[in-house]
Design an enzyme around this catalytic site. Structure first.
Site, PDB file in Angstrom:
ATOM      1  N   ASN B 381       0.818  -1.202   0.000  1.00  0.00           N
ATOM      2  CA  ASN B 381       0.000   0.000   0.000  1.00  0.00           C
ATOM      3  C   ASN B 381       0.856   1.259   0.000  1.00  0.00           C
ATOM      4  OD1 ASN B 381      -1.929   1.985   0.422  1.00  0.00           O
ATOM      5  ND2 ASN B 381      -3.153   0.735   1.782  1.00  0.00           N
ATOM      6  N   ASP B 382       1.422   1.586   1.150  1.00  0.00           N
ATOM      7  CA  ASP B 382       2.155   2.847   1.243  1.00  0.00           C
ATOM      8  C   ASP B 382       3.316   2.940   0.254  1.00  0.00           C
ATOM      9  OD1 ASP B 382       0.507   3.687   3.320  1.00  0.00           O
ATOM     10  OD2 ASP B 382       1.723   2.635   4.802  1.00  0.00           O
ATOM     11  N   VAL B 383       3.935   1.799  -0.068  1.00  0.00           N
ATOM     12  CA  VAL B 383       5.126   1.841  -0.924  1.00  0.00           C
ATOM     13  C   VAL B 383       4.807   2.130  -2.386  1.00  0.00           C
ATOM     14  CG1 VAL B 383       6.451   0.328   0.590  1.00  0.00           C
ATOM     15  CG2 VAL B 383       5.144  -0.657  -1.288  1.00  0.00           C
ATOM     16  N   VAL B 384       3.503   2.181  -2.739  1.00  0.00           N
ATOM     17  CA  VAL B 384       3.139   2.547  -4.114  1.00  0.00           C
ATOM     18  C   VAL B 384       2.227   3.769  -4.127  1.00  0.00           C
ATOM     19  CG1 VAL B 384       3.413   0.254  -5.131  1.00  0.00           C
ATOM     20  CG2 VAL B 384       1.235   0.861  -4.072  1.00  0.00           C
ATOM     21  N   SER B 422       0.542   3.045   7.570  1.00  0.00           N
ATOM     22  CA  SER B 422       0.749   4.422   8.004  1.00  0.00           C
ATOM     23  C   SER B 422      -0.578   5.126   8.231  1.00  0.00           C
ATOM     24  CB  SER B 422       1.556   5.176   6.949  1.00  0.00           C
ATOM     25  OG  SER B 422       0.767   5.343   5.788  1.00  0.00           O
TER      26      SER B 422
END
Lengths: 93, 456
Positions: B381-384, B422
């Site tokens: 999720n957060d990494v993209v 996050s």
């Protein structure tokens, strides 16, 4: 130990650790963290020295605790690192 | 105590093997051999210690070794690859605890030492104790025993005050050496509580960095206690790990674009309302997803923690093999902090049998998303999240991300509509070229495989 000599060891060891890790590919970060975790398991040797020279029951108890913890650090660190690294291979086979 | 030459020689050999082993572990091809070499180093060092003349409590020693060693050996054999991060955390904490305990006995003995020795013993005890309780908290969080980040009111002030008290008590121990038992007890109590309090408010997303930091801490603690014991093998092993761990921690923190101080002392919150996200999340069926990938020429798979929780790595690799047989080029793109440990995804994919030359780092693969027909995001999720590039108010602003949004089509396998670790909304999910596939990653990959097989 001679204080100045120890300082040299500190310096060279720090440099060695830094250099070894500096060029490591990201894929090895987890096993490497785990592998270095295993290596500081050598604390068990220090714990054995303390237990081996403990004089009072309290010291013996803490020493016993220290050896058990250190042994767990070393054994556990070894097993999980070995398991992870055994999986790395270039092609199927 | 003067030691026989064979003991000193064995320790020397142990230290040398540790360095050779660590060097071996720094390349995938020789990594396995590296840990085995380091393992021999450990055996040699431990065996030699037994041979030191005049040591007492040998039976107790053997019992403690057997108990601690076998418990950890068995748990290490049993643990699932997904749960590896918390195991590393707990073993690391034990090492820190052992270092602190060594210092405790040294203080209890009250032997006269030089100033430098006492100072290093105190510092080693402090960071060892913090690493011990801190790692236990990290374990509890990743294991799901502790579900939430607990923040005290004025958390940072409490941290600072506790740290100052611990340092103050440590200073008193140096000045008043040999210290009173009450003082020693108070010092250790405060140091142990400090580790707890500092780690409790840190969120799960930051845990990889914290575990790595505690690993470095334990290394330093072991090195310092090695000095106190006059044992160069401990100094070398401890300091090498301390330095390596510090660098590794920095590399990870850099990958998240969060300074280490930030991770330790600042909760992850948005600095403003954030840019409004327009559009809606659009669903897709497993059949459509299968067709999209089957007729693509290039697919990039981005795995995240969701794949780990669902144990979907084997299914994902099976799916990949089918696609490759159909002539589709498939690559895996790994964000440095995907999962709960750096390289966590690599380990899981390796477990499933994915050769590591199909797995690419952020820098290697980011330019290729533009040419990919499909980016398949599995539980990441957060990494993209493209907000990291554009939205200055976002708490993850500035974190390097995988540019999955640049692919022709994006398919996201995700359990529900919630936000990532996050707690940030992901703008990617609302873009026009993105389709959501709601469900657990393992059955979902299974369904896609069924459809792919039906297509032939």
């Amino acid at each position: 130990m001679d204080g100045l000599l120890a300082l040299y060891i500190f310096m060279l060891a720090a440099f060695t650790g830094y250099e070894i890790i500096a060029k490591v590919p990201v894929i090895l970060h987890t096993p490497l963290m785990s592998g270095s975790n295993f290596i500081h398991g050598v604390v068990v040797v220090g714990a054995m020295l303390m237990l081996g020279t403990a004089d009072t029951p309290v010291q013996q108890a803490i020493g016993f605790f220290a050896v058990a913890l250190g042994a767990a650090n070393a054994a556990g660190g070894y097993v999980v690192t070995e398991r992870m690294l055994a999986m790395f291979k270039k092609k199927e086979g | 105590m003067t030691l026989p030459v064979y003991v000193q020689g064995a320790w020397f050999l142990g230290a040398a093997l540790f360095i050779f082993g660590l060097k071996g572990m720094s390349s995938p091809a020789s990594a396995r051999k590296g840990i085995v070499v380091a393992g021999y180093g450990m055996l040699v060092a431990i065996a030699a210690t037994f041979l030191i003349p005049g040591l007492q409590n040998l039976a107790l020693m053997a019992l403690a070794l057997a108990l601690g060693g076998s418990a950890a050996w068995i748990s290490g054999k049993k643990v699932k690859m997904t749960d590896m991060p918390q195991m590393v955390a707990i073993y690391n904490g034990m090492g820190g605890g052992a270092a602190a305990a060594i210092a405790a006995i040294e203080f209890a003995k009250g032997d006269a030492h030089s100033l430098a020795t006492t100072v290093l013993a105190v510092i080693g005890a402090l960071i060892g104790a913090v690493s011990f309780t801190g790692s236990c908290v990290a374990w509890a969080k990743l294991q799901g025993v502790l579900k939430k980040a607990h923040r005290l009111p004025a958390q940072n002030a409490v941290n600072v005050v506790l740290a100052l008290i611990a340092i103050g008590l440590g200073g008193a121990m140096v000045l008043m050496a040999p210290a009173q038992p009450e003082l020693i007890f108070g010092f250790f109590a405060v140091a142990l509580v400090l580790g707890l309090i500092v780690t409790l408010p840190i969120g799960g997303a930051d845990m990889p960095v914290v575990i790595s930091l505690f690993n470095a801490f334990t290394g330093l603690a072991v090195g310092f206690e090695g000095y106190v014991l006059g044992n160069p093998a401990l100094i070398i092993a401890g300091i090498v790990v301390g330095a390596a761990g510090t660098l590794l921690t920095q590399l990870m923190a850099k990958a998240m674009n969060r300074p280490i101080s930030n991770i330790l002392f600042t909760p992850m919150v948005a600095s403003g309302p954030g840019e409004a996200i327009s559009g809606s999340m659009k669903e897709l069926s497993a059949l459509d997803a299968a067709a999209m990938m089957r007729y693509a020429s290039k697919v990039i798979i981005v795995p995240g923690y969701g794949m780990a929780v669902a144990h979907a790595q084997h299914k994902v690799w099976e799916m990949t093999s089918i696609l490759e047989e159909a002539g589709v080029e498939v690559k895996f793109a790994i964000h440095p902090v995907a999962g709960r440990m750096p390289g966590h995804m690599n380990v899981l994919l390796a477990e499933a049998g994915v050769p590591y030359d199909k797995i690419f780092d952020l820098d290697e693969v980011n330019g290729e998303f533009g040419q990919a027909d499909v980016a398949l995001i599995i539980g990441a999720n957060d990494v993209v999240n493209p907000s990291a590039r554009t939205d200055k108010a976002s708490p993850i602003y500035g974190m390097p991300i995988l540019n999955a949004d640049q692919a022709q089509n994006v398919i996201v396998i995700k359990r529900g509509k919630g936000t990532g670790y996050s707690g940030v909304e992901n703008a990617l999910f609302y873009t026009d070229n993105c389709r959501m596939l709601y469900g657990d990653a393992q059955p979902m990959a299974g369904e896609i495989i069924q459809h792919l097989k039906a297509m032939g």
